[in-house]
Design a protein around this motif. Sequence first.
Motif, PDB file in Angstrom:
ATOM      1  N   LEU A   1     -22.930  18.869  18.647  1.00 13.93           N
ATOM      2  CA  LEU A   1     -22.120  19.104  17.449  1.00 13.93           C
ATOM      3  C   LEU A   1     -22.933  18.948  16.171  1.00 13.93           C
ATOM      4  CD1 LEU A   1     -18.766  17.339  18.424  1.00 13.93           C
ATOM      5  CD2 LEU A   1     -19.118  19.769  17.976  1.00 13.93           C
ATOM      6  N   THR A   2     -23.770  17.889  16.139  1.00 14.03           N
ATOM      7  CA  THR A   2     -24.574  17.684  14.917  1.00 14.03           C
ATOM      8  C   THR A   2     -25.579  18.819  14.744  1.00 14.03           C
ATOM      9  OG1 THR A   2     -26.024  16.230  16.189  1.00 14.03           O
ATOM     10  CG2 THR A   2     -24.366  15.177  14.811  1.00 14.03           C
TER      11      THR A   2
ATOM     12  N   ARG B   1     -23.293  18.525   6.041  1.00 10.01           N
ATOM     13  CA  ARG B   1     -23.900  17.193   5.920  1.00 10.01           C
ATOM     14  C   ARG B   1     -23.476  16.332   7.119  1.00 10.01           C
ATOM     15  NH1 ARG B   1     -21.626  12.803   4.022  1.00 10.01           N
ATOM     16  NH2 ARG B   1     -22.949  11.028   3.446  1.00 10.01           N
ATOM     17  N   ILE B   2     -24.444  15.648   7.732  1.00 13.85           N
ATOM     18  CA  ILE B   2     -24.155  14.767   8.861  1.00 13.85           C
ATOM     19  C   ILE B   2     -23.939  13.356   8.326  1.00 13.85           C
ATOM     20  CG2 ILE B   2     -24.979  13.936  11.115  1.00 13.85           C
ATOM     21  CD1 ILE B   2     -24.687  16.985  10.939  1.00 13.85           C
TER      22      ILE B   2
ATOM     23  N   ALA C   1     -20.897   6.443  17.290  1.00 15.75           N
ATOM     24  CA  ALA C   1     -21.139   6.845  18.682  1.00 15.75           C
ATOM     25  C   ALA C   1     -21.418   5.624  19.545  1.00 15.75           C
ATOM     26  CB  ALA C   1     -22.317   7.812  18.743  1.00 15.75           C
ATOM     27  N   PHE C   2     -22.190   4.694  18.976  1.00 14.32           N
ATOM     28  CA  PHE C   2     -22.532   3.497  19.746  1.00 14.32           C
ATOM     29  C   PHE C   2     -21.308   2.599  19.966  1.00 14.32           C
ATOM     30  CE2 PHE C   2     -23.707  -1.002  19.818  1.00 14.32           C
ATOM     31  CZ  PHE C   2     -24.498  -1.033  20.958  1.00 14.32           C
TER      32      PHE C   2
ATOM     33  N   LEU D   1     -31.085   7.933  18.866  1.00 13.54           N
ATOM     34  CA  LEU D   1     -32.225   8.090  17.942  1.00 13.54           C
ATOM     35  C   LEU D   1     -32.151   9.447  17.249  1.00 13.54           C
ATOM     36  CD1 LEU D   1     -35.097   6.586  20.144  1.00 13.54           C
ATOM     37  CD2 LEU D   1     -34.258   5.653  17.979  1.00 13.54           C
ATOM     38  N   ALA D   2     -31.763  10.440  18.017  1.00 13.28           N
ATOM     39  CA  ALA D   2     -31.662  11.789  17.438  1.00 13.28           C
ATOM     40  C   ALA D   2     -30.476  11.906  16.478  1.00 13.28           C
ATOM     41  CB  ALA D   2     -31.533  12.815  18.562  1.00 13.28           C
ATOM     42  N   LEU D   3     -29.554  10.920  16.567  1.00  8.62           N
ATOM     43  CA  LEU D   3     -28.393  10.936  15.667  1.00  8.62           C
ATOM     44  C   LEU D   3     -28.654  10.103  14.409  1.00  8.62           C
ATOM     45  CD1 LEU D   3     -25.405  10.556  18.172  1.00  8.62           C
ATOM     46  CD2 LEU D   3     -25.966  12.577  16.812  1.00  8.62           C
ATOM     47  N   GLY D   4     -29.846   9.515  14.318  1.00  8.95           N
ATOM     48  CA  GLY D   4     -30.176   8.777  13.104  1.00  8.95           C
ATOM     49  C   GLY D   4     -30.469   7.311  13.305  1.00  8.95           C
TER      50      GLY D   4
END
Lengths: 263, 307
Positions: A46-47, A56-57, A65-66, A133-136
Amino acid sequence: MSTHAIPTPFQTLSAVARGYLPRVMQARGWVLAALPVLPIGLFLALTTILKVQGERIPPALYLSAFHVVLAKFMLPIMALVAAPAGIREDIEQRTIPLMLARPSTIWMLPFGKGVLWFGWGALWLVVACAGLLALGSSPEAFFYQAAALVLTYWAVLAFMSLLGLVFKRGTLWGALYLFIWDPLVRIFPGNLQRITFVHYLESIAGTRSTEVAASQLLAQEQISTPVGLAILVLIVFGLGCWALCGWKLQATPLGLAGSESEG
Amino acid sequence: MIRLERASLRYGDILGLSPTSFELPDGGGITGLLGPNGAGKSSLIQLLSGLLPPSGGEVGIFGESPFRNPAVLTRIGLVPEGDRFPVGLNGTRWLRMMGELSGLTGSALDESIQRALVAVGMETRAQLGFSSMSKGMRQRIRMAQALLHDPDLLILDEPFNGLDPEARLNLMELMRNLALGGKRIIVSSHILGEVAQLTDRILLLFRGRLLAEGSVAEIRELLDRHPVELRIASEAARQVARWAVEQDELVALRMEDGAAVLAVRNPRDFLPRLQDAVVTGQLPLRALDPLDLNLDAVFQYLTKDHA
């Protein structure tokens, strides 16, 4: 006269874990793997779409998510999926007498099966954390988040396995504890929070899913436990539950019908 | 070697085995546990194999209590009744795990698995998953797991269930060879003929009680005293009846439409004479149906007889 050595606890552990290894590569094992990985995969997809569209994310998306997806939802479900595949499965399939009639270390049998499902689930929890990690998320946060998930999974799985040995409907009691008690206690007086898994998970991860607002009825200040102590509590709690599982199996006469006799 | 001293077993309020005492000597041999379903055979097997502790009395195997006793369990092999296996595993992997749980490791484990598989004739098919095996193949694997650690005492609960005649004969041959090699084998069955082919020593159980202990001949004698009902269908039923009343074994006679129903003792003496009469044309016989040749009826009779 036959003269065989009696297997040590470690040999018993090794025999059961290796013997049942193919089970984690079957349907239940892949469901367990998909539970943490699939939602994070969806988040990533989705991102990626949003990025392509120039949207904008949200910067703290990985925290949601976590905490909301992995910690509160997927981890308890994983434990509820994995625990019945442990020694409870042998009792229900009535294959346990074949193991109990062996000279092995009986109290090690629940841990032997449990450690297999713990290892498999922990692996996919770490993979899911890597996806954050890929989500920030940051590498430092990854370490604490992965540790928090893996150690909480260790403790919850051990607890669910114990409930499965003590109660016929252990999974039901486990689900009630994880999905009713844990959220409920968040608004109860401070020290009660220490008897929830979420408290220790959040203490290790260093972040919280939501703060309790002062406007909420019965809202209490949330408390924290030092990271080292939280880690220790989860490890010791898990070991304690596995020890109780072993004791319960050792002390319970289980016959061919799988039911207890008066003895 | 095996000694029960007023050993009993309860399942809650249900008495599975009344206080029972017997001894089996050291050395090889086969002992049959005979009794109808619910007689207490499985209860006795669970005590002997150390799965359950006695509710009262004592069980001694090799001089010690077997319950949760690795020193005793390492010398016992158990083949329980029922077609139960862990889902998702194959025969070889399961046997390896069972061998390791019996203390076998390394090359000794590999050799034991191979030897056990050869003994049960499964050396080429053990790698199959349990779900792909026939019931007979699974029974052989179950037998193999009991042989892995070369036990001194082998306990088999209804081992012939589900086996085809050839597999049944092979298993009997295997058991005889093991007994000749010095192994003590206890085998349960509800079929006297099955046990009689294997052993001359029988423990007869009924409703949780040890009813009799003795040789096959002694047990057969007890069973022969039970009158068996035979329905002889014939176009000349009255002629059959007239012939029957001249036989010493006849206990009772009643007529049905186109048939004579006889109650006879010692059917093993009576039936050959009936056969001769039919073959020589004395009796026109259309059908012969034994009405109560099941063990339950025989045991009901025996308990009444003993009372």
